[in-house]
Design a protein around this motif. Structure first.
Motif, PDB file in Angstrom:
ATOM      1  N   ALA A   1      31.731 -32.431   1.790  1.00 33.48           N
ATOM      2  CA  ALA A   1      32.366 -31.479   0.872  1.00 33.48           C
ATOM      3  C   ALA A   1      31.349 -30.805  -0.028  1.00 33.48           C
ATOM      4  O   ALA A   1      31.482 -29.619  -0.374  1.00 33.48           O
ATOM      5  N   ILE A   2      30.322 -31.526  -0.399  1.00 31.92           N
ATOM      6  CA  ILE A   2      29.346 -31.013  -1.353  1.00 31.92           C
ATOM      7  C   ILE A   2      28.395 -29.996  -0.716  1.00 31.92           C
ATOM      8  O   ILE A   2      27.644 -29.308  -1.399  1.00 31.92           O
TER       9      ILE A   2
ATOM     10  N   ASP B   1      41.918 -20.975  -4.840  1.00 33.49           N
ATOM     11  CA  ASP B   1      40.766 -20.361  -5.520  1.00 33.49           C
ATOM     12  C   ASP B   1      40.101 -21.343  -6.483  1.00 33.49           C
ATOM     13  O   ASP B   1      38.870 -21.412  -6.567  1.00 33.49           O
ATOM     14  N   ARG B   2      40.909 -22.095  -7.195  1.00 39.34           N
ATOM     15  CA  ARG B   2      40.368 -23.079  -8.139  1.00 39.34           C
ATOM     16  C   ARG B   2      39.688 -24.223  -7.391  1.00 39.34           C
ATOM     17  O   ARG B   2      38.653 -24.729  -7.816  1.00 39.34           O
ATOM     18  N   MET B   3      40.282 -24.624  -6.266  1.00 39.55           N
ATOM     19  CA  MET B   3      39.684 -25.696  -5.476  1.00 39.55           C
ATOM     20  C   MET B   3      38.332 -25.264  -4.922  1.00 39.55           C
ATOM     21  O   MET B   3      37.358 -26.027  -4.946  1.00 39.55           O
ATOM     22  N   ILE B   4      38.259 -24.026  -4.423  1.00 39.29           N
ATOM     23  CA  ILE B   4      36.999 -23.512  -3.900  1.00 39.29           C
ATOM     24  C   ILE B   4      35.952 -23.452  -5.009  1.00 39.29           C
ATOM     25  O   ILE B   4      34.784 -23.824  -4.817  1.00 39.29           O
TER      26      ILE B   4
ATOM     27  N   ARG C   1      34.639 -26.940  -5.730  1.00 35.59           N
ATOM     28  CA  ARG C   1      33.736 -27.444  -4.696  1.00 35.59           C
ATOM     29  C   ARG C   1      32.376 -26.754  -4.785  1.00 35.59           C
ATOM     30  O   ARG C   1      31.329 -27.385  -4.567  1.00 35.59           O
ATOM     31  N   GLU C   2      32.373 -25.463  -5.106  1.00 41.14           N
ATOM     32  CA  GLU C   2      31.101 -24.762  -5.292  1.00 41.14           C
ATOM     33  C   GLU C   2      30.358 -25.310  -6.512  1.00 41.14           C
ATOM     34  O   GLU C   2      29.118 -25.387  -6.507  1.00 41.14           O
ATOM     35  N   ASN C   3      31.110 -25.699  -7.532  1.00 43.40           N
ATOM     36  CA  ASN C   3      30.485 -26.287  -8.725  1.00 43.40           C
ATOM     37  C   ASN C   3      29.820 -27.611  -8.380  1.00 43.40           C
ATOM     38  O   ASN C   3      28.725 -27.915  -8.870  1.00 43.40           O
ATOM     39  N   ARG C   4      30.472 -28.403  -7.528  1.00 44.77           N
ATOM     40  CA  ARG C   4      29.866 -29.664  -7.085  1.00 44.77           C
ATOM     41  C   ARG C   4      28.512 -29.401  -6.422  1.00 44.77           C
ATOM     42  O   ARG C   4      27.538 -30.110  -6.655  1.00 44.77           O
ATOM     43  N   GLN C   5      28.470 -28.370  -5.593  1.00 49.21           N
ATOM     44  CA  GLN C   5      27.217 -28.044  -4.913  1.00 49.21           C
ATOM     45  C   GLN C   5      26.162 -27.588  -5.907  1.00 49.21           C
ATOM     46  O   GLN C   5      24.985 -27.949  -5.791  1.00 49.21           O
TER      47      GLN C   5
END
Length: 293
Positions: free
Chosen positions: A119-120, A145-148, A151-155
């Motif tokens: 996921a990361i 949109d919030r989930m995406i 997940r981008e924030n995790r990266q």
């Protein structure tokens, strides 16, 4: 900053130990301090952010000495800290929030991904394809949109200068069996190739579907291994199941998964050969998608 989740686990163990040392059941403590039984159970299982007022009542009821009392309250303050992931609410479920917490505070992360792309390391196009795939199973309980964004924030947190070392063994079957459009899978593979090529702290090793793995049985599911810089935070394993994550902290259990991971990594393609393999698959997927237009 120390991991709020790990602090909640430490606090849970401390409260349970103190209660049991005084010979009190959960029901007896709940009645004595006028707190619901379910709330104490959740506190002792690290399933909620501690309420300092409730905790102070519990410590008073248990007759905790002042110095120990202050240490536990400090632990509770750290356990109650909110991270960036808490801003996403239901768009980031409890499993994703746990992963974000551990990733943010880890020194090293190692994973075996048997049925899903890490996921990361996912690309926006691939995440959107996963959302479409998820819709085929029923209505969504999150805002895509919030989930995406989460997940981008995790990266982004993984790629920060002081981020953890990250390596994954990716089972080849994920590439071929996940029912996303070829162009989305190609974009995902190229995204991982770029990340690995540009960041020495990130390693992806592909485990070919036809390779033998000597030394023991095959893994039954995906799992993740974490180590932390804080000497008080022991290594842990998180085992992925369909409905929940199993948290393992016993030294023998973590060692067993660590040994399994080492066998998988030894059987997988090298970092360089994995990049070449992923590049070849991405090229074929792109050619296939182009031939269908």
């Amino acid at each position: 900053m120390r991991s709020p989740y790990l602090r909640r686990r430490q606090l849970a163990a401390e409260v349970r130990k103190l209660r049991e040392a005084r010979g009190l059941t959960i029901d007896a403590l709940a009645e004595y301090v006028h707190i619901s039984r379910s709330k104490i159970i959740r506190l002792e299982n690290a399933q909620l952010r501690p309420d300092l007022a409730d905790l102070m009542n519990i410590l008073e009821a248990l007759g905790i000495p002042e110095q120990q009392h202050d240490q536990i309250i400090q632990l509770a303050r750290e356990a109650a800290t909110r991270g960036w992931w808490d801003r996403y609410g239901m768009s980031m479920g409890p499993r994703q929030k746990l992963a974000a917490d551990l990733e943010f505070h880890a020194e090293t992360i190692r994973s075996y991904d048997q049925t899903a792309m890490p996921a990361i390391l996912q690309s926006p196009e691939f995440i959107s394809a996963l959302v479409d795939l998820d819709k085929t199973q029923g209505s969504l309980d999150y805002h895509p949109d919030r989930m995406i964004s989460a997940r981008e924030n995790r990266q982004g947190q993984l790629l920060r200068p002081d981020g953890p070392y990250y390596e994954t063994v990716l089972d080849e079957c994920v590439i071929h069996r996940l029912a996303v459009p070829p162009q989305a899978m190609a974009a995902q593979l190229r995204h991982m190739i770029e990340l690995v090529s540009n960041e020495e702290r990130i390693t992806v090793q592909v485990l070919p579907h036809d390779v033998r793995i000597p030394g023991g049985f095959l893994p039954k599911c995906s799992f993740y291994l974490y180590t932390f810089a804080d000497p008080g935070d022991a290594p842990m394993a998180v085992v992925d199941t369909v409905t929940t994550d199993l948290i393992l902290t016993k030294r023998s259990e973590v060692a067993r998964y660590t040994g399994m991971y080492d066998r998988l990594r030894a059987a997988a393609l090298s970092r360089e050969d994995s990049i070449a393999f992923l590049t070849g698959v991405a090229d074929r997927l792109t050619d296939h998608a182009g031939s269908e237009t």
